[in-house]
Design a protein around this motif. Structure first.
Motif, PDB file in Angstrom:
ATOM      1  N   GLY A 158       0.787  -1.227   0.000  1.00  0.00           N
ATOM      2  CA  GLY A 158       0.000   0.000   0.000  1.00  0.00           C
ATOM      3  C   GLY A 158       0.816   1.272   0.000  1.00  0.00           C
ATOM      4  O   GLY A 158       0.299   2.352   0.274  1.00  0.00           O
ATOM      5  N   ASN A 159       2.094   1.172  -0.327  1.00  0.00           N
ATOM      6  CA  ASN A 159       2.966   2.346  -0.296  1.00  0.00           C
ATOM      7  C   ASN A 159       3.044   3.106  -1.616  1.00  0.00           C
ATOM      8  O   ASN A 159       3.622   4.196  -1.649  1.00  0.00           O
ATOM      9  N   PHE A 160       2.493   2.546  -2.685  1.00  0.00           N
ATOM     10  CA  PHE A 160       2.432   3.250  -3.963  1.00  0.00           C
ATOM     11  C   PHE A 160       0.979   3.431  -4.360  1.00  0.00           C
ATOM     12  O   PHE A 160       0.115   2.617  -4.006  1.00  0.00           O
ATOM     13  N   ASN A 161       0.705   4.497  -5.100  1.00  0.00           N
ATOM     14  CA  ASN A 161      -0.658   4.808  -5.507  1.00  0.00           C
ATOM     15  C   ASN A 161      -1.099   3.936  -6.673  1.00  0.00           C
ATOM     16  O   ASN A 161      -0.449   3.905  -7.712  1.00  0.00           O
ATOM     17  N   ILE A 162      -2.218   3.257  -6.474  1.00  0.00           N
ATOM     18  CA  ILE A 162      -2.837   2.490  -7.553  1.00  0.00           C
ATOM     19  C   ILE A 162      -3.853   3.420  -8.202  1.00  0.00           C
ATOM     20  O   ILE A 162      -4.809   3.854  -7.555  1.00  0.00           O
ATOM     21  N   THR A 163      -3.613   3.760  -9.456  1.00  0.00           N
ATOM     22  CA  THR A 163      -4.444   4.749 -10.133  1.00  0.00           C
ATOM     23  C   THR A 163      -5.535   4.131 -10.986  1.00  0.00           C
ATOM     24  O   THR A 163      -6.356   4.843 -11.545  1.00  0.00           O
ATOM     25  N   GLY A 164      -5.552   2.823 -11.079  1.00  0.00           N
ATOM     26  CA  GLY A 164      -6.596   2.149 -11.833  1.00  0.00           C
ATOM     27  C   GLY A 164      -6.610   0.678 -11.496  1.00  0.00           C
ATOM     28  O   GLY A 164      -5.632   0.132 -10.992  1.00  0.00           O
ATOM     29  N   GLY A 165      -7.723   0.026 -11.742  1.00  0.00           N
ATOM     30  CA  GLY A 165      -7.848  -1.389 -11.458  1.00  0.00           C
ATOM     31  C   GLY A 165      -8.333  -1.636 -10.052  1.00  0.00           C
ATOM     32  O   GLY A 165      -8.832  -0.729  -9.376  1.00  0.00           O
ATOM     33  N   GLU A 166      -8.181  -2.869  -9.599  1.00  0.00           N
ATOM     34  CA  GLU A 166      -8.698  -3.244  -8.287  1.00  0.00           C
ATOM     35  C   GLU A 166      -7.714  -4.166  -7.563  1.00  0.00           C
ATOM     36  O   GLU A 166      -7.148  -5.069  -8.163  1.00  0.00           O
ATOM     37  N   VAL A 167      -7.541  -3.916  -6.275  1.00  0.00           N
ATOM     38  CA  VAL A 167      -6.745  -4.776  -5.406  1.00  0.00           C
ATOM     39  C   VAL A 167      -7.665  -5.276  -4.309  1.00  0.00           C
ATOM     40  O   VAL A 167      -8.408  -4.500  -3.705  1.00  0.00           O
ATOM     41  N   ARG A 168      -7.615  -6.585  -4.071  1.00  0.00           N
ATOM     42  CA  ARG A 168      -8.430  -7.170  -3.005  1.00  0.00           C
ATOM     43  C   ARG A 168      -7.537  -7.981  -2.078  1.00  0.00           C
ATOM     44  O   ARG A 168      -6.786  -8.835  -2.522  1.00  0.00           O
ATOM     45  N   TYR A 169      -7.630  -7.652  -0.795  1.00  0.00           N
ATOM     46  CA  TYR A 169      -6.910  -8.368   0.253  1.00  0.00           C
ATOM     47  C   TYR A 169      -7.896  -9.359   0.878  1.00  0.00           C
ATOM     48  O   TYR A 169      -8.516  -9.075   1.895  1.00  0.00           O
ATOM     49  N   HIS A 170      -8.053 -10.526   0.260  1.00  0.00           N
ATOM     50  CA  HIS A 170      -9.031 -11.508   0.712  1.00  0.00           C
ATOM     51  C   HIS A 170      -8.756 -11.969   2.138  1.00  0.00           C
ATOM     52  O   HIS A 170      -9.691 -12.218   2.900  1.00  0.00           O
ATOM     53  N   PHE A 171      -7.491 -12.081   2.512  1.00  0.00           N
ATOM     54  CA  PHE A 171      -7.134 -12.530   3.858  1.00  0.00           C
ATOM     55  C   PHE A 171      -7.682 -11.575   4.913  1.00  0.00           C
ATOM     56  O   PHE A 171      -8.049 -11.989   6.007  1.00  0.00           O
ATOM     57  N   LEU A 172      -7.777 -10.285   4.593  1.00  0.00           N
ATOM     58  CA  LEU A 172      -8.298  -9.304   5.538  1.00  0.00           C
ATOM     59  C   LEU A 172      -9.779  -9.562   5.811  1.00  0.00           C
ATOM     60  O   LEU A 172     -10.230  -9.476   6.953  1.00  0.00           O
ATOM     61  N   MET A 173     -10.539  -9.909   4.777  1.00  0.00           N
ATOM     62  CA  MET A 173     -11.955 -10.202   4.962  1.00  0.00           C
ATOM     63  C   MET A 173     -12.135 -11.460   5.815  1.00  0.00           C
ATOM     64  O   MET A 173     -13.044 -11.530   6.632  1.00  0.00           O
TER      65      MET A 173
END
Length: 80
Positions: free
Chosen positions: A53-68
């Protein structure tokens, strides 16, 4: 079928110096072992910094399934 732990779908990542990744897609599934290899400057650390999470994601999707999975295991009374 393997259950995903982390998913990146068509992400674009930018830093101060410009575009790092364009339309990057990958899935890390539970039980998998990964190794990042490549020459110096090829983007290994940038990828790990993006996942952290230290760089900006400017498009697309990231999912942290383990967090859910973690959040769903906590009783609702403890979340409040």
């Amino acid at each position: 079928m393997a259950s995903p732990v982390f998913t990146a779908t068509q992400i674009n990542v930018r830093s101060v110096n410009g575009l790092l990744f364009n339309n990057l897609t990958f899935v890390v599934n539970k039980g998998e072992n990964w190794a990042l290899v490549g020459e110096s400057g090829s983007g290994k650390s940038a990828l790990l910094q993006t996942i952290a999470g230290n760089f900006n994601i400017t498009g697309g999707e990231v999912r942290y399934h383990f967090l859910m999975i973690i959040l769903n295991s906590i009783p609702v009374t403890q979340i409040i």
